[in-house]
Design a protein around this motif. Structure first.
Motif, short mmCIF file in Angstrom:
data_model
loop_
_atom_site.label_atom_id
_atom_site.label_comp_id
_atom_site.label_asym_id
_atom_site.label_seq_id
_atom_site.Cartn_x
_atom_site.Cartn_y
_atom_site.Cartn_z
N LEU A 263 -28.36 42.38 13.49
CA LEU A 263 -27.56 41.81 12.40
C LEU A 263 -28.45 41.18 11.34
O LEU A 263 -28.14 41.25 10.14
CB LEU A 263 -26.59 40.77 12.96
N ARG A 264 -29.55 40.55 11.75
CA ARG A 264 -30.47 39.97 10.77
C ARG A 264 -31.06 41.05 9.88
O ARG A 264 -31.30 40.84 8.69
CB ARG A 264 -31.58 39.20 11.48
N MET A 265 -31.23 42.23 10.42
CA MET A 265 -31.77 43.33 9.62
C MET A 265 -30.76 43.82 8.59
O MET A 265 -31.12 44.31 7.53
CB MET A 265 -32.19 44.48 10.54
N LEU A 266 -29.45 43.68 8.93
CA LEU A 266 -28.42 44.17 8.03
C LEU A 266 -27.98 43.11 7.01
O LEU A 266 -27.38 43.43 5.99
CB LEU A 266 -27.19 44.62 8.84
N SER A 267 -28.27 41.84 7.28
CA SER A 267 -27.76 40.75 6.46
C SER A 267 -28.87 40.15 5.62
O SER A 267 -30.05 40.40 5.84
CB SER A 267 -27.15 39.67 7.37
#
Length: 810
Positions: free
Chosen positions: A687-691
């Motif tokens: 999720l950190r990669m997408l956000s």
């Protein structure tokens, strides 16, 4: 709500701990207003008398306060004065309470209000039966919503869970369709997507668990005695899957003393849509009076469609039909034993999906194929109870089979029509055996053991309706066969076996302060495997994932609370509780992945003053903090298929309150609100990669602010008729569909309104109700098909609907 009739009717036996006095002697008696069952137990303790009952329905009789210096027999006569019961003296220390005369025929749901009817007896004590220790409401340390089923009219009972959503501010739901929704309490929501993870809210019919790794079965609420919603984790008493709380639906038990029943029917018309209707019947039949009775419920409901599909030139495509039956057999061989055997079956057929597209116009969408869904639900249960005075043994064993078949439009731009199907078969076997000791004023203990086996078996397929056998693949590795032929795609099978012991005890370290300590020790054996793996999946990868899933874990969940009512009429409490969900296997981008257990810890404090619907003013409020670790969430993979993953750690702050006013006996005003501040403050790496870097993400599907305002008015019209009017408005604030940018679409921010009126004369009732008075087009749920996350889908409220109904008791 009173303490369960099927708990105390068997016997009210108590022997004084000290040297017993003769029951015929005059003694100091002090009995508070309440129910006959509790009063008989307390009287037995105070006098040393042995008091039994012949009929379970007698235990629910409301009794007045009895105080003074008198014999046990004299006290019993005062308790029974004006009731449909009398005492039979066995000897000088033993009494039996029996029915004095044949009972009156069943009354309609609402009181007649006729002038000739005598005033009602004093209100009975409100008891939280979902506590498993039958705690009086003032002695329950936590937030609880008690919904008396007499408040439901036939239309609300036909609506199932929707009737609860309109009455309980802390309860929310997805809106994919009846039988496929996920329920949430407070802000304990993972996602609106349906994957293999376990529910965050436990649901029960009596003592029997309704679901595990499956959505809300959405049982119709016909012939129910009430509903209890316990907020916050309930891990000690209910184990896995009760992170947010539990919803316990309590059916009416068979009446051993009288044959009777009720019929209900209604017709509805929906603006912009098709008509609907509902029909139900209840029959109670004593087979052997005072010993054996059978109670049967049957119903059928049609909810008219109101969504048009332009691409297929179809109108009102989302019609839903529901039918079901429930039966219960009660056997009371003697005053000490009660045996209940029950079963239910419900079928839901949804002709098409419930969503629309904003760009296509109101209540309209463009789909290439129909997307029907079906829910097939079966439950069997056997419950045995034995009571010795204030000591009670309860054993409940049952089986659930829940089959949910769903379909989604998988058509891709420029491609032929395609349909993705998913079938999830869940089977549950569970048994719980507990020993309970109920003492005065909420003191006592419970010790129990349980065992549960659950299997979730998910099968998937993809069907293309093109004419070419060679087409662009929608799901990598899954062939596009064309011509309506289905190609299987990988599914998963998860199994879990849980063996548990649990205990809870309440004691009074100092006068006016009650401390409760509890704990649950659970050993879980988990296993998983792939169903129909596609050829491109490596056998070594499958074997590795299955080996990871095959494991044994032991988890301990503690709980503690403090409660005081030292301030007259006010209850103050603080509570700590934990809950968890076991892990399992899920498909992610056509790979088999393991997801881990998650766990919540909640610390809350609150107060309560008065009893809603009984006292002129009743107020309750609660403040809670929840720490949620390794959150399991149903998300979508890069293909768009539902999957489950651990999305990180989160925290939730909750503030809620309720005030119920009775300025006069005829009018009740009810206002409640809940505010949630939920954050995924430590998102998982993917999720950190997408956000955006460092951005905090909100947890999904539960509004930050919700509230409800209702008014209820009841009055006699003349000596034959009574009138009941009610109106309500519920605001549902903004929320997001899921975690992360892909499922970050906004939903909610609407007001739902309702108005109803009924006239009752004797056993007959005529009702008129209006739902969604403002004809709001608010978005209840932003998911259409997971194969198209670009289109602005929304799920509208059912348009303005009018229903006219007729109920008749016999």
């Amino acid at each position: 709500m009173v303490r369960k009739a099927d708990v105390l009717f068997v016997t009210a036996l108590a022997i004084a701990a000290a040297t017993p006095a003769r029951a015929a002697d005059r003694q100091t008696i002090d009995l508070a207003p309440g129910r006959l069952g509790e009063a008989a137990i307390t009287l037995g303790r105070q006098t040393g008398a042995s008091i039994g009952m012949s009929d379970q329905s007698l235990a629910g009789i409301a009794t007045p306060a009895v105080r003074g210096h008198m014999s046990a027999e004299a006290a019993l006569k005062r308790l029974l004065k004006g009731s449909d019961a009398s005492i039979r003296r066995i000897d000088e220390r033993t009494f039996r309470i029996v029915r004095a005369s044949p009972p009156a025929r069943p009354a309609p749901r609402h009181p007649t209000g006729a002038a000739s009817v005598p005033p009602p007896p004093p209100p009975a004590e409100i008891v939280v039966t979902a506590s498993k220790r039958d705690l009086p409401l003032p002695r329950y340390a936590g937030m609880v919503d008690l919904v008396d089923a007499s408040l439901f009219d036939g239309g609300e009972a036909a609506g199932g869970t929707a009737a609860l959503l309109s009455r309980v501010a802390s309860l929310s739901s997805t809106h994919a369709g009846a039988g496929r929704n996920k329920l949430f309490i407070r802000a304990m929501a993972d996602s609106g997507v349906a994957g293999p993870t376990q529910a965050t809210t436990g649901q029960y019919l009596g003592d029997m668990r309704l679901n595990y790794a499956a959505p809300d079965p959405d049982l119709r609420l016909y012939d129910m005695r009430g509903v209890e919603v316990l907020e916050g984790p309930q891990g000690t008493l209910y184990g896995a899957g009760s992170l947010g709380g539990i919803v316990r639906v309590i059916p009416n038990a068979p009446n051993l003393g009288e044959a009777g029943g009720q019929m209900s029917t209604g017709l509805s018309a929906t603006q912009h849509g098709d008509p609907g209707g509902d029909l139900s019947a209840v029959l109670n039949l004593p087979i052997l009076p005072e010993k054996i009775a059978l109670r049967v419920v049957g119903y059928g409901v049609q909810e008219g469609g109101y969504i048009d599909d332009r691409a297929r030139d179809r109108r009102d495509v989302n019609r839903t039909r529901i039918y079901g039956t429930r039966a219960a057999l009660r056997v009371v061989p003697d005053e000490d034993w009660t045996i209940d055997v029950s079963g239910l079956y419900q079928r839901i057929d949804g002709r098409d999906a419930q969503y629309a597209t904003r760009g296509a116009g109101r209540l309209t969408r463009d789909s290439s194929v129909a997307q029907p869904y079906h829910s097939d639900y079966l439950l069997l249960n056997a419950r045995v109870e034995r009571q010795w005075g204030d000591l009670r043994f309860v054993s409940s064993t049952g089986y659930v089979r829940d089959i949910l078949s769903e379909s989604y439009d998988a058509t891709q731009p420029g491609g032929p029509p395609a349909l993705f199907r998913q079938r999830n078969k869940v089977e549950i076997f569970s048994t719980e055996n507990r020993l309970v000791r109920d003492l005065d004023n909420g003191l006592g203990w419970i010790l129990g053991a349980s065992y549960l086996e659950s299997t979730s078996d998910i099968h998937r397929s993809l069907t293309s309706y093109g004419i070419m056998e060679s087409q662009h693949q929608i799901i990598p590795g899954v062939p596009m066969l064309g011509r309506g032929m289905a190609a299987t795609t990988t599914g998963v099978r998860n199994r879990i076996k849980e063996a548990t012991i649990f205990a809870e005890a309440s004691f009074e370290p100092v006068e006016g302060l009650i401390a409760t300590l509890g704990g649950r020790l659970t050993n879980s054996r988990l296993s998983g495997e792939a169903n129909d793996p596609i050829s491109t999946l490596a056998a070594a990868d499958i074997a590795y994932a299955e080996a990871q899933a095959d494991r044994s874990e032991t988890i301990f969940l503690p709980s503690a609370s403090l409660l005081t009512d030292a301030i007259p009429g006010v209850t103050l409490y603080a509570r700590f509780q934990q809950g968890f969900r076991p892990g399992g296997l899920a498909m992610d981008d056509q790979r088999i992945e393991r997801f881990r257990n998650d766990r919540v810890s909640t610390l809350e404090a609150g107060f309560r003053k008065g009893v809603p619907g009984r006292d002129p003013v009743a107020i309750s409020a609660n403040l809670a903090y929840t720490d949620w670790r390794d959150i399991q969430a149903d998300v979508t993979d890069r293909i768009g298929l539902p999957t489950t993953a651990n999305v990180g750690n989160g925290r939730i702050y909750t503030i809620e309150g309720r005030i119920v006013l009775r300025p006069m006996p005829k009018i009740t005003l009810d206002a409640s609100m809940i505010y949630n501040d939920s954050r995924l403050d430590q998102p998982a790496q993917f999720l950190r990669m997408l956000s955006y870097d460092g951005r905090r993400l909100s947890l999904p599907n539960v509004a930050d602010l919700s509230g409800r305002l209702a008014v209820d008015y009841r009055t006699p019209v003349n000596g034959l008729l009574s009138l009941h009017l009610s109106a309500s408005a519920r605001y549902v604030g903004k929320s997001r569909l899921g975690v992360g940018p892909i499922l970050g679409r906004e939903q909610g921010d609407y007001v739902d309104t309702a108005l109803s009126a009924s006239l009752t004369r004797g056993p007959a009732e005529l009702s008129l109700s209006l739902a969604n008075l403002l004809d709001s087009n608010g978005n209840r749920f932003s998911l259409g098909t997971p194969f198209d996350l670009r289109t602005d889908y929304y799920t509208p409220l059912r348009p303005r609907t009018v229903r006219i109904g007729l109920d008749f008791a016999f």
